[in-house]
Design an enzyme around this catalytic site. Structure first.
Site, PDB file in Angstrom:
ATOM      1  N   ASP A 112     -35.122 -64.347  58.588  1.00 42.07           N
ATOM      2  CA  ASP A 112     -35.389 -65.630  59.245  1.00 42.07           C
ATOM      3  C   ASP A 112     -34.065 -66.384  59.219  1.00 42.07           C
ATOM      4  O   ASP A 112     -33.770 -67.125  58.284  1.00 42.07           O
ATOM      5  CB  ASP A 112     -36.489 -66.374  58.493  1.00 42.07           C
ATOM      6  CG  ASP A 112     -36.888 -67.675  59.166  1.00 42.07           C
ATOM      7  OD1 ASP A 112     -36.370 -67.957  60.271  1.00 42.07           O
ATOM      8  OD2 ASP A 112     -37.712 -68.411  58.595  1.00 42.07           O
ATOM      9  N   CYS A 117     -36.199 -70.175  64.432  1.00 42.48           N
ATOM     10  CA  CYS A 117     -37.028 -71.251  64.990  1.00 42.48           C
ATOM     11  C   CYS A 117     -36.207 -71.966  66.074  1.00 42.48           C
ATOM     12  O   CYS A 117     -35.963 -73.169  66.001  1.00 42.48           O
ATOM     13  CB  CYS A 117     -37.511 -72.211  63.918  1.00 42.48           C
ATOM     14  SG  CYS A 117     -36.223 -72.908  62.858  1.00 42.48           S
ATOM     15  N   ASP A 177     -31.805 -66.870  48.798  1.00 46.69           N
ATOM     16  CA  ASP A 177     -31.348 -68.039  49.538  1.00 46.69           C
ATOM     17  C   ASP A 177     -30.005 -68.453  48.967  1.00 46.69           C
ATOM     18  O   ASP A 177     -29.777 -68.354  47.756  1.00 46.69           O
ATOM     19  CB  ASP A 177     -32.333 -69.207  49.470  1.00 46.69           C
ATOM     20  CG  ASP A 177     -32.067 -70.212  50.586  1.00 46.69           C
ATOM     21  OD1 ASP A 177     -32.595 -70.013  51.705  1.00 46.69           O
ATOM     22  OD2 ASP A 177     -31.306 -71.173  50.359  1.00 46.69           O
ATOM     23  N   GLY A 190     -39.829 -70.700  51.127  1.00 42.34           N
ATOM     24  CA  GLY A 190     -40.692 -69.676  50.565  1.00 42.34           C
ATOM     25  C   GLY A 190     -42.004 -69.443  51.281  1.00 42.34           C
ATOM     26  O   GLY A 190     -42.818 -68.650  50.800  1.00 42.34           O
ATOM     27  N   GLY A 191     -42.225 -70.076  52.409  1.00 44.55           N
ATOM     28  CA  GLY A 191     -43.496 -69.900  53.105  1.00 44.55           C
ATOM     29  C   GLY A 191     -43.731 -68.476  53.564  1.00 44.55           C
ATOM     30  O   GLY A 191     -44.829 -67.919  53.376  1.00 44.55           O
ATOM     31  N   LYS A 192     -42.724 -67.864  54.157  1.00 44.55           N
ATOM     32  CA  LYS A 192     -42.890 -66.493  54.647  1.00 44.55           C
ATOM     33  C   LYS A 192     -42.903 -65.513  53.478  1.00 44.55           C
ATOM     34  O   LYS A 192     -43.604 -64.493  53.525  1.00 44.55           O
ATOM     35  CB  LYS A 192     -41.797 -66.162  55.661  1.00 44.55           C
ATOM     36  CG  LYS A 192     -41.874 -67.002  56.933  1.00 44.55           C
ATOM     37  CD  LYS A 192     -40.808 -66.594  57.928  1.00 44.55           C
ATOM     38  CE  LYS A 192     -40.825 -67.499  59.156  1.00 44.55           C
ATOM     39  NZ  LYS A 192     -40.432 -68.882  58.830  1.00 44.55           N
ATOM     40  N   CYS A 202     -33.415 -64.900  53.942  1.00 47.17           N
ATOM     41  CA  CYS A 202     -33.103 -66.341  53.956  1.00 47.17           C
ATOM     42  C   CYS A 202     -34.414 -67.061  53.704  1.00 47.17           C
ATOM     43  O   CYS A 202     -35.035 -67.584  54.629  1.00 47.17           O
ATOM     44  CB  CYS A 202     -32.472 -66.754  55.278  1.00 47.17           C
ATOM     45  SG  CYS A 202     -30.963 -65.843  55.699  1.00 47.17           S
ATOM     46  N   ALA A 203     -34.845 -67.073  52.454  1.00 47.90           N
ATOM     47  CA  ALA A 203     -36.255 -67.262  52.144  1.00 47.90           C
ATOM     48  C   ALA A 203     -36.728 -68.701  51.986  1.00 47.90           C
ATOM     49  O   ALA A 203     -37.914 -68.988  52.177  1.00 47.90           O
ATOM     50  CB  ALA A 203     -36.601 -66.497  50.866  1.00 47.90           C
ATOM     51  N   ALA A 204     -35.854 -69.624  51.584  1.00 51.75           N
ATOM     52  CA  ALA A 204     -36.323 -70.980  51.274  1.00 51.75           C
ATOM     53  C   ALA A 204     -36.937 -71.638  52.513  1.00 51.75           C
ATOM     54  O   ALA A 204     -36.472 -71.410  53.626  1.00 51.75           O
ATOM     55  CB  ALA A 204     -35.164 -71.817  50.752  1.00 51.75           C
TER      56      ALA A 204
END
Length: 449
Positions: free
Chosen positions: A332, A385, A287, A269-271, A265-267
């Site tokens: 994530d 989070c 994503d 894209g920070g991780k 669940c990438a957007a």
């Protein structure tokens, strides 16, 4: 926030009118991320600052308004009164109050009614409510403080949930949520060493301190385009808690060269980027939202990194998986975002109690769908989070119970609480303002016998 507007600045009445529209949008279930772009560009910085302040004190303002008005006013008028009251009420934290003279707030709130196009008869009502508040402020604030919503500036169910989940730290968590989060950067270790970048910042007059392996905390937020090497991809904005993901997943893992890694669940894209900065990997970033996938592409391009990016639902591997197992998976998962209220103060007012169960069910589906895609001996890092245990330790405990024969829990931080409510060795010790709220669990699949 600045003092009473100078002659050449935008009138406070215009900012109050737009802030009232933002608060009204949130009360109608619309996020600030969606609503703020509708504000004229010249007004947006001031309106965002006022809106953030209002949302951090919205519980107190709404309870005071109930004491002032026997009948509920029209919704936009209610939002305007609430915004004005957040500027007039005594803040729980010294220094958190924008510096506007009380008479200025009252006068400009009345003037804002014209921009909101509400009946002129409401002017007397708004004026009367605010002037009565100023006359009776100590009594009204004392009465409002008996209400948990006013005292903690969170919905009552949220207060109860945090108190139940974190009985030793619930007050610190709620208090931290009402503070502004620091601006934290992740230095791109492929371009520049963290300490060298820290020296660049200091040479250009920025006060900053190191945090974690790659992080830098700025004493004051600045526009990113002013940061040294921003356009060249030397740094990204990312909280220190989120910067734990890449090292947790990769450190100590016996990964092959060009290991195949899924960021599920990438957007935005920070991780994904941090994984690629950390090691030479073959990363698939997924994503479900094609628009958000564009942001992943843009962020990777600025940083000089490459990954395969696909718009797909990670919970439905049959639609996107090529059958090749992954050496490591980062999940994530979508969550309530209850750990990042400092950065998104609208979250607490947008969420509803049943959102937790709905999101927990979605998290469980993702874990079940992705676990078979992991190689024997591989690692899956689950994170949210969120500070709610249903999205953290309870979720992982249920998953491990279902997969007791093959899922091993490796050391990981567990729940991190916002603002340093509970110190984390080596991170919070030098993180000004503490971390965002996060949960991390690291799972390893049993190797083949």
């Amino acid at each position: 926030m600045t003092s009473t507007p100078a002659k050449n600045t935008v009138a406070l009445s215009q900012q109050l009118a737009w802030t009232a529209r933002m608060l009204h949008a949130v009360e109608q279930g619309r996020s600030l991320a969606d609503a703020l772009p509708t504000v004229p560009a010249a007004l947006r910085p001031g309106v965002q600052a006022l809106t953030f302040h209002a949302l951090r004190h919205w519980g107190q303002a709404t309870v005071v308004l109930q004491l002032l008005a026997q009948r509920a006013p029209p919704l936009l008028v209610r939002a305007l009164l609430g915004v004005a009251l957040t500027l007039l009420c005594t803040p729980a934290t010294p220094g958190a109050q924008p510096d506007y003279a009380p008479h200025t707030v009252v006068d400009q709130a009345v003037a804002a009614l014209a921009a909101l196009k509400v009946p002129r008869a409401q002017a007397g009502f708004v004026n009367g409510c605010l002037r009565r508040f100023l006359r009776e402020r100590p009594e009204l604030e004392a009465q409002a403080a008996q209400d948990a919503v006013a005292r903690w500036n969170h919905p009552f169910w949220w207060v109860q949930r945090v108190r139940r989940d974190h009985p030793q730290h619930w007050q610190a968590v709620l208090a931290a949520n009402n503070q502004a989060a620091p601006m934290t950067l992740r230095v791109n270790r492929r371009h520049v060493a963290r300490d060298a970048y820290l020296a660049q910042l200091q040479a250009e007059g920025y006060t900053a301190t190191p945090v974690g392996e790659d992080g830098v905390v700025l004493a004051r937020a600045v526009p990113v385009e002013r940061l040294p090497g921003w356009a060249q991809g030397h740094a990204s904005v990312q909280d220190a808690a989120a910067q734990l993901a890449a090292p947790l997943l990769l450190q100590g893992a016996a990964l092959p060269a060009r290991a195949r890694v899924l960021d599920a669940c990438a957007a935005p894209g920070g991780k994904t980027a941090h994984l690629l900065e950390y090691a030479d990997l073959d990363v698939l970033a997924l994503d479900v939202d094609p628009v958000r996938c564009t942001r992943i592409h843009d962020n990777l391009q600025r940083l000089g990194l490459q990954a395969q990016v696909r718009a797909a639902d990670a919970a439905l591997p049959a639609q996107w998986w090529d059958g090749r197992a992954f050496d490591a998976i980062l999940l994530d998962a979508p969550c309530t975002a209850s750990g990042i209220v400092r950065r998104h103060p609208d979250v607490r007012w947008l969420r509803r109690p049943d959102d937790i169960a709905q999101l927990a069910a979605q998290q469980a589906r993702l874990l079940q769908a992705l676990w078979p895609l992991l190689k024997p001996g591989g690692r899956l890092l689950y994170c949210t989070c969120s500070v709610f245990k249903a999205e953290g330790e309870q979720q992982v405990a249920a998953f491990v119970a279902r997969h007791a024969a093959e899922a091993k829990v490796l050391p990981a931080p567990g729940h991190l609480l916002p603002g340093g409510a509970v110190p984390l060795d080596g991170i919070n010790d030098n993180a000004a303002g503490g971390l965002d709220g996060f949960f991390y669990a690291l799972l390893q699949k049993a190797p083949l016998a």
